[in-house]
Motif scaffolding. Sequence first.
Motif, PDB file in Angstrom:
ATOM      1  N   ARG A 125       0.840  -1.192   0.000  1.00  0.00           N
ATOM      2  CA  ARG A 125       0.000   0.000   0.000  1.00  0.00           C
ATOM      3  C   ARG A 125       0.880   1.248   0.000  1.00  0.00           C
ATOM      4  O   ARG A 125       0.587   2.230  -0.660  1.00  0.00           O
ATOM      5  CB  ARG A 125      -0.927  -0.015   1.227  1.00  0.00           C
ATOM      6  CG  ARG A 125      -1.936   1.125   1.230  1.00  0.00           C
ATOM      7  CD  ARG A 125      -2.623   1.289   2.577  1.00  0.00           C
ATOM      8  NE  ARG A 125      -1.704   1.568   3.665  1.00  0.00           N
ATOM      9  CZ  ARG A 125      -1.109   2.754   3.876  1.00  0.00           C
ATOM     10  NH1 ARG A 125      -1.345   3.763   3.065  1.00  0.00           N
ATOM     11  NH2 ARG A 125      -0.285   2.920   4.881  1.00  0.00           N
ATOM     12  N   GLN A 126       1.986   1.179   0.725  1.00  0.00           N
ATOM     13  CA  GLN A 126       2.901   2.315   0.796  1.00  0.00           C
ATOM     14  C   GLN A 126       3.518   2.613  -0.566  1.00  0.00           C
ATOM     15  O   GLN A 126       3.677   3.780  -0.933  1.00  0.00           O
ATOM     16  CB  GLN A 126       4.015   2.042   1.822  1.00  0.00           C
ATOM     17  CG  GLN A 126       3.524   1.981   3.248  1.00  0.00           C
ATOM     18  CD  GLN A 126       3.005   0.594   3.661  1.00  0.00           C
ATOM     19  OE1 GLN A 126       2.884  -0.318   2.854  1.00  0.00           O
ATOM     20  NE2 GLN A 126       2.679   0.447   4.931  1.00  0.00           N
ATOM     21  N   THR A 127       3.871   1.578  -1.312  1.00  0.00           N
ATOM     22  CA  THR A 127       4.437   1.784  -2.642  1.00  0.00           C
ATOM     23  C   THR A 127       3.423   2.441  -3.560  1.00  0.00           C
ATOM     24  O   THR A 127       3.743   3.397  -4.275  1.00  0.00           O
ATOM     25  CB  THR A 127       4.938   0.454  -3.238  1.00  0.00           C
ATOM     26  OG1 THR A 127       6.000  -0.030  -2.420  1.00  0.00           O
ATOM     27  CG2 THR A 127       5.419   0.632  -4.672  1.00  0.00           C
ATOM     28  N   LEU A 128       2.185   1.961  -3.539  1.00  0.00           N
ATOM     29  CA  LEU A 128       1.154   2.574  -4.372  1.00  0.00           C
ATOM     30  C   LEU A 128       0.936   4.032  -3.964  1.00  0.00           C
ATOM     31  O   LEU A 128       0.791   4.901  -4.825  1.00  0.00           O
ATOM     32  CB  LEU A 128      -0.158   1.796  -4.299  1.00  0.00           C
ATOM     33  CG  LEU A 128      -1.276   2.333  -5.178  1.00  0.00           C
ATOM     34  CD1 LEU A 128      -0.879   2.350  -6.645  1.00  0.00           C
ATOM     35  CD2 LEU A 128      -2.550   1.540  -4.978  1.00  0.00           C
ATOM     36  N   SER A 129       0.946   4.298  -2.680  1.00  0.00           N
ATOM     37  CA  SER A 129       0.816   5.669  -2.215  1.00  0.00           C
ATOM     38  C   SER A 129       1.967   6.528  -2.748  1.00  0.00           C
ATOM     39  O   SER A 129       1.754   7.672  -3.158  1.00  0.00           O
ATOM     40  CB  SER A 129       0.801   5.707  -0.683  1.00  0.00           C
ATOM     41  OG  SER A 129       0.754   7.040  -0.219  1.00  0.00           O
ATOM     42  N   GLY A 181       3.922  10.854  -6.200  1.00  0.00           N
ATOM     43  CA  GLY A 181       5.057  11.256  -7.017  1.00  0.00           C
ATOM     44  C   GLY A 181       6.412  11.013  -6.387  1.00  0.00           C
ATOM     45  O   GLY A 181       7.432  11.398  -6.944  1.00  0.00           O
ATOM     46  N   VAL A 182       6.449  10.373  -5.215  1.00  0.00           N
ATOM     47  CA  VAL A 182       7.723  10.032  -4.595  1.00  0.00           C
ATOM     48  C   VAL A 182       8.464   9.029  -5.474  1.00  0.00           C
ATOM     49  O   VAL A 182       9.674   9.131  -5.664  1.00  0.00           O
ATOM     50  CB  VAL A 182       7.522   9.477  -3.163  1.00  0.00           C
ATOM     51  CG1 VAL A 182       8.824   8.968  -2.574  1.00  0.00           C
ATOM     52  CG2 VAL A 182       6.911  10.563  -2.274  1.00  0.00           C
ATOM     53  N   ILE A 183       7.726   8.067  -6.024  1.00  0.00           N
ATOM     54  CA  ILE A 183       8.278   7.126  -7.006  1.00  0.00           C
ATOM     55  C   ILE A 183       7.744   7.554  -8.363  1.00  0.00           C
ATOM     56  O   ILE A 183       6.536   7.550  -8.587  1.00  0.00           O
ATOM     57  CB  ILE A 183       7.877   5.672  -6.715  1.00  0.00           C
ATOM     58  CG1 ILE A 183       8.424   5.231  -5.356  1.00  0.00           C
ATOM     59  CG2 ILE A 183       8.375   4.743  -7.834  1.00  0.00           C
ATOM     60  CD1 ILE A 183       7.973   3.852  -4.916  1.00  0.00           C
ATOM     61  N   VAL A 184       8.649   7.949  -9.256  1.00  0.00           N
ATOM     62  CA  VAL A 184       8.211   8.419 -10.576  1.00  0.00           C
ATOM     63  C   VAL A 184       8.504   7.415 -11.687  1.00  0.00           C
ATOM     64  O   VAL A 184       7.867   7.452 -12.733  1.00  0.00           O
ATOM     65  CB  VAL A 184       8.841   9.784 -10.929  1.00  0.00           C
ATOM     66  CG1 VAL A 184       8.302  10.864 -10.014  1.00  0.00           C
ATOM     67  CG2 VAL A 184      10.345   9.731 -10.886  1.00  0.00           C
ATOM     68  N   ASN A 185       9.437   6.527 -11.468  1.00  0.00           N
ATOM     69  CA  ASN A 185       9.762   5.512 -12.472  1.00  0.00           C
ATOM     70  C   ASN A 185       9.033   4.214 -12.146  1.00  0.00           C
ATOM     71  O   ASN A 185       9.623   3.266 -11.634  1.00  0.00           O
ATOM     72  CB  ASN A 185      11.273   5.291 -12.552  1.00  0.00           C
ATOM     73  CG  ASN A 185      11.992   6.506 -13.074  1.00  0.00           C
ATOM     74  OD1 ASN A 185      11.495   7.175 -13.974  1.00  0.00           O
ATOM     75  ND2 ASN A 185      13.142   6.807 -12.512  1.00  0.00           N
ATOM     76  N   ILE A 186       7.760   4.191 -12.461  1.00  0.00           N
ATOM     77  CA  ILE A 186       6.929   3.017 -12.194  1.00  0.00           C
ATOM     78  C   ILE A 186       7.225   1.972 -13.255  1.00  0.00           C
ATOM     79  O   ILE A 186       7.187   2.283 -14.453  1.00  0.00           O
ATOM     80  CB  ILE A 186       5.438   3.400 -12.200  1.00  0.00           C
ATOM     81  CG1 ILE A 186       5.171   4.511 -11.178  1.00  0.00           C
ATOM     82  CG2 ILE A 186       4.568   2.182 -11.918  1.00  0.00           C
ATOM     83  CD1 ILE A 186       3.779   5.117 -11.277  1.00  0.00           C
ATOM     84  N   PRO A 187       7.515   0.727 -12.853  1.00  0.00           N
ATOM     85  CA  PRO A 187       7.798  -0.320 -13.838  1.00  0.00           C
ATOM     86  C   PRO A 187       6.636  -0.499 -14.823  1.00  0.00           C
ATOM     87  O   PRO A 187       5.461  -0.385 -14.451  1.00  0.00           O
ATOM     88  CB  PRO A 187       7.993  -1.574 -12.985  1.00  0.00           C
ATOM     89  CG  PRO A 187       8.354  -1.065 -11.624  1.00  0.00           C
ATOM     90  CD  PRO A 187       7.620   0.240 -11.480  1.00  0.00           C
ATOM     91  N   SER A 188       6.980  -0.795 -16.067  1.00  0.00           N
ATOM     92  CA  SER A 188       5.954  -0.908 -17.110  1.00  0.00           C
ATOM     93  C   SER A 188       4.939  -2.004 -16.813  1.00  0.00           C
ATOM     94  O   SER A 188       3.758  -1.845 -17.128  1.00  0.00           O
ATOM     95  CB  SER A 188       6.590  -1.120 -18.481  1.00  0.00           C
ATOM     96  OG  SER A 188       7.338  -2.315 -18.503  1.00  0.00           O
ATOM     97  N   ASP A 189       5.368  -3.099 -16.192  1.00  0.00           N
ATOM     98  CA  ASP A 189       4.401  -4.153 -15.873  1.00  0.00           C
ATOM     99  C   ASP A 189       3.387  -3.672 -14.840  1.00  0.00           C
ATOM    100  O   ASP A 189       2.218  -4.066 -14.880  1.00  0.00           O
ATOM    101  CB  ASP A 189       5.095  -5.432 -15.416  1.00  0.00           C
ATOM    102  CG  ASP A 189       5.887  -5.274 -14.119  1.00  0.00           C
ATOM    103  OD1 ASP A 189       6.580  -4.242 -13.958  1.00  0.00           O
ATOM    104  OD2 ASP A 189       5.829  -6.190 -13.275  1.00  0.00           O
TER     105      ASP A 189
END
Length: 81
Positions: A29-33, A38-46
């Motif tokens: 849930r934390q990763t999705l948040s 925008g804390v994580i901007v390079n979301i894997p394509s899968d």
Amino acid sequence: MQIGDRLKEKRNALHLTLADVAKAIGVSRQTLSRYETGVIVNIPSDKIEALAQILQTTPAYLMGWEITKTINRDDNLMNIP
């Protein structure tokens, strides 16, 4: 509008929780948040592909490459105002 804004907007429109979507795509849930804020901007394509499917839209919409497309339950494209 950034990818995180689109993710949150679509998730809320479908009345899904962070936990619901996170579990469905195999992240915390934390990763999705962090995707949404925008804390994580390079979301894997899968993960983008999985998010698009769960959020009934296209990867291109989530990435900001198209503005008015979404997928209905029959997997047909339709315009959204």
